[in-house]
Design an enzyme around this catalytic site. Structure first.
Site, mmCIF file in Angstrom:
data_model
loop_
_atom_site.group_PDB
_atom_site.id
_atom_site.type_symbol
_atom_site.label_atom_id
_atom_site.label_comp_id
_atom_site.label_asym_id
_atom_site.label_seq_id
_atom_site.Cartn_x
_atom_site.Cartn_y
_atom_site.Cartn_z
ATOM 1 N N THR A 153 -37.557 -43.636 -20.016
ATOM 2 C CA THR A 153 -38.221 -42.524 -20.710
ATOM 3 C C THR A 153 -37.513 -42.357 -22.062
ATOM 4 O OG1 THR A 153 -36.902 -40.921 -19.457
ATOM 5 C CG2 THR A 153 -39.142 -41.340 -18.694
ATOM 6 N N LYS A 179 -32.962 -46.159 -14.639
ATOM 7 C CA LYS A 179 -33.276 -45.428 -15.862
ATOM 8 C C LYS A 179 -32.660 -44.039 -15.732
ATOM 9 C CE LYS A 179 -35.926 -42.588 -16.561
ATOM 10 N NZ LYS A 179 -36.226 -41.096 -16.490
ATOM 11 N N THR A 190 -35.910 -38.056 -14.969
ATOM 12 C CA THR A 190 -34.680 -38.168 -14.236
ATOM 13 C C THR A 190 -34.195 -39.575 -14.092
ATOM 14 O OG1 THR A 190 -33.873 -37.879 -12.049
ATOM 15 C CG2 THR A 190 -36.179 -38.366 -12.253
ATOM 16 N N GLU A 276 -27.528 -38.373 -22.972
ATOM 17 C CA GLU A 276 -28.189 -37.699 -24.088
ATOM 18 C C GLU A 276 -27.197 -37.209 -25.130
ATOM 19 O OE1 GLU A 276 -31.821 -35.989 -21.420
ATOM 20 O OE2 GLU A 276 -30.197 -34.660 -22.032
ATOM 21 N N ASN A 400 -32.877 -32.116 -26.251
ATOM 22 C CA ASN A 400 -33.466 -31.283 -25.212
ATOM 23 C C ASN A 400 -34.254 -30.109 -25.755
ATOM 24 O OD1 ASN A 400 -32.766 -32.454 -22.592
ATOM 25 N ND2 ASN A 400 -30.722 -32.399 -23.493
#
Lengths: 405, 405
Positions: A153, A179, A190, A276, A400
């Protein structure tokens, strides 16, 4: 930017597993987003699912189907999590299984669905299903790399690990892909991981192998402490290598388990290295704890502390924040005067006092590295735990905050 | 920028409490940074301390002293937490108590020290002590506002609350001040609160009043989940109003308790409204839980979720993240099909499904407000909990990454 991590160049095929990918434009317009794994007859598959009580429809359906029979197909999509959609979500997950089952003459329960992506938006099942016939025609053993890319993703690199080993004269292969970039990724999406070997393994032993491996890998990483509604990890043993785990020598068994655990740890650490907004890859080792519960609780409390994570982002050797986080962990019996702390090889605290040779300059030097290890020795016992995490950067907030805009 | 919060304009004096502040340049060069509270003879004081196991020297010394006798002086400094300094820190905290005791002819144990600020740097006790004589000369009843300012660290506004009430014909005053901007502030510095009333209250009842008030206020707020080594909150009853709690009518007792609880909640919410990097003031209400433990656990899990907090920062009605956080709370027996969620007055989820009238536009409108309330109804029982928190912004990262640079 991922820390010391690039996409795998090749992944070994596993006898008994065929794979096809397709671009169904569920969310991404220019890449494959659906993966179909075909597992040979008599393959055994064990799965660990998220413990989140509000799990997504595909998790519910996969759990149910796994209770009925061993799977023949794993159907994975990225871009839509099929989560938070109530009765409709369940119906859509079941429809995708039934449609596939109809095309390949297996039962609906022999299909396990997995989804990752945006929640609260209905899954476009029709889109997903339209390329099933061509995917079934294009199944091949050597498509692991494509699969690793199709399940991404917001990952910045694809993740996979593979090894062939000689076990008592038999060539055995194990390959896995994963992933994930946060424990819960944008909108509940997730981590997913799919691992397979051509060794034969009985289902109960396989389940134990998976649980043990996950305990030492995916259960030891965190980006933000959020777990997802869609997390799942599968381990399939096809038995096509011509040798069964039970027939192996003690040494070969140990070697296989070691390679398996290495694979899981490598995939788990890849997720953190691609975490992230990461600028620092942080290993936390808690040592000399009374028991493993204490060690893990403290390691995770440090790993989740926004203040420790922002200090790491700033390359600030703010060891007070590490101690403060440890001190609020939900365990009893800590003694500050028995505690030692090092950052990489630099001793910071020795038995509750600042180490004599420690200076802020030395601390800053260690904290400015890409990879940082905090080692906390509690002086209370012999148990230890390792946890891997990221720092907390502007980009974490950006990724985010802006994901859906 | 604090959300709907400005510094108090006036705070009422409390009979029996005299206050002096001074600029000792412990860390800040242009403002007062030390506060001395003198409590009249026979004043009763209850204190709640941090539960952090690695608590700072002043917390250890205050706890010990409180076991020996009721305090006559509270000595507070900002700028240095006197934490993480082992034996030296304890000696310094004790020296400050002894020096003060010597000047004002009380015992060392009648002084409680409180510190907030940078950790790991030795407390400049000499500096702190040099102005004690002039502070003792300048004690006055009307210095609460000065005290509120002197205990600030990175607070952007000072925090206080005050009320006079008529209890069965007697004028009773209660005044309190607090500092804090994150549950753990830079380098373990933290929240402190000092509250006093001129009502007479016996020590055991006072302790219960304090515990109950804190449970509903300071224990219901979080910025980042990190608790501090230096947190403390005091409640003093001087008995100088000429009336004792035990003598009050039932109605007057209830009124006092209500005002006391309002004061604590107001101070606690002030800390959140001035939370680090705040752009959104978030109230989380969890309703219809099986028990209060369940309600609180879920409310705090949502409040600590970086993904919920970044979504709030982005004004993104990403309700999936709220559900995902609730679903990972450490409680059992959640049922997604009984769950309802509203953002402010807007129904988002009704019994597990997206509400019919809900649209993303409506959701965005609510999320873009300065003050947001998430109300989660679990449909399982009758218990509830309220928690207040902030969003997670670039400025939160900036403040905590750059504090020591």
């Amino acid at each position: 930017m991922a820390i010391s991590l690039t996409s795998p160049i090749s992944l070994l095929p596993v006898k008994g597993i065929r794979i096809a990918t397709a671009a169904d434009e569920i969310r991404y317009q220019t890449r494959d987003d659906v993966v179909l794994f075909e597992l040979c007859k008599n393959a055994q598959t064990a799965v660990v699912f998220t413990k989140n009580q509000f799990c997504a429809a595909p998790v519910i359906v996969s759990r149910q189907n796994l209770n009925v029979s061993q799977p023949r197909y794993l159907l994975v999509n990225s871009g839509n999590a099929n989560a938070g959609l109530g009765v409709q979500g369940l119906a859509d997950a079941k429809t995708s299984c039934a449609t596939l089952a109809n095309e390949c003459e297996c039962s609906e329960e022999e299909v396990l669905p997995f989804s990752t992506g945006v929640i609260g938006t209905r899954m476009p099942v029709d889109k997903m299903m339209r390329k099933i016939p061509s995917m079934l025609e294009n199944l091949q053993e050597s498509a692991w790399l494509n699969a690793a890319e199709a399940i991404m993703t917001t990952d910045t690199v694809s993740k996979g690990w593979s090894k062939q080993m000689d076990l008592d004269g038999h060539q055995v292969t194990i390959t896995g892909i994963a992933k994930g970039s946060g424990m819960i990724r944008p909108d509940m999406a997730t981590m997913l991981a799919f691992v397979a070997t051509d060794l034969g393994v009985d289902s109960i032993i396989l389940k134990n192998m998976l649980t043990d491996a996950v305990d030492q890998s995916f259960h030891c990483i965190t980006v933000d402490g959020d777990t997802s509604t869609n997390d799942a990890c599968t381990l399939t043993a096809t038995g096509q290598a011509g040798i069964h785990f039970d027939e192996l020598s003690k040494q070969a068994k140990a070697e296989f388990i070691e390679v398996l655990n290495t694979l899981f740890l490598s995939l788990a650490q890849s997720i953190i290295r691609d975490g992230e907004g990461i600028t620092k890859y942080i290993s936390i080792k808690v040592d000399q704890a009374k028991d493993e519960f204490m060690a893990r609780a403290i390691a995770f409390t440090i790993a989740h502390s926004p203040l420790v994570k922002t200090a790491a982002f700033a390359s600030d050797p703010n060891w007070g924040r590490i101690l403060a986080a440890a001190g609020r962990a939900e365990v009893q019996g800590l003694e500050v005067n028995k505690l030692s702390l090092s950052i990489n090889k630099l001793q910071v605290i020795a038995e509750g006092e600042v180490a004599i040779d420690y200076t802020e300059d030395k601390g800053s030097r260690e904290m400015s590295k890409d990879e940082i290890e905090f080692c906390l020795q509690l002086g209370l016992g012999e148990s230890s735990a390792n946890v891997w995490t990221t720092d907390l950067s502007y980009d974490y907030v950006k990724i985010n905050a802006e994901y859906r805009t």
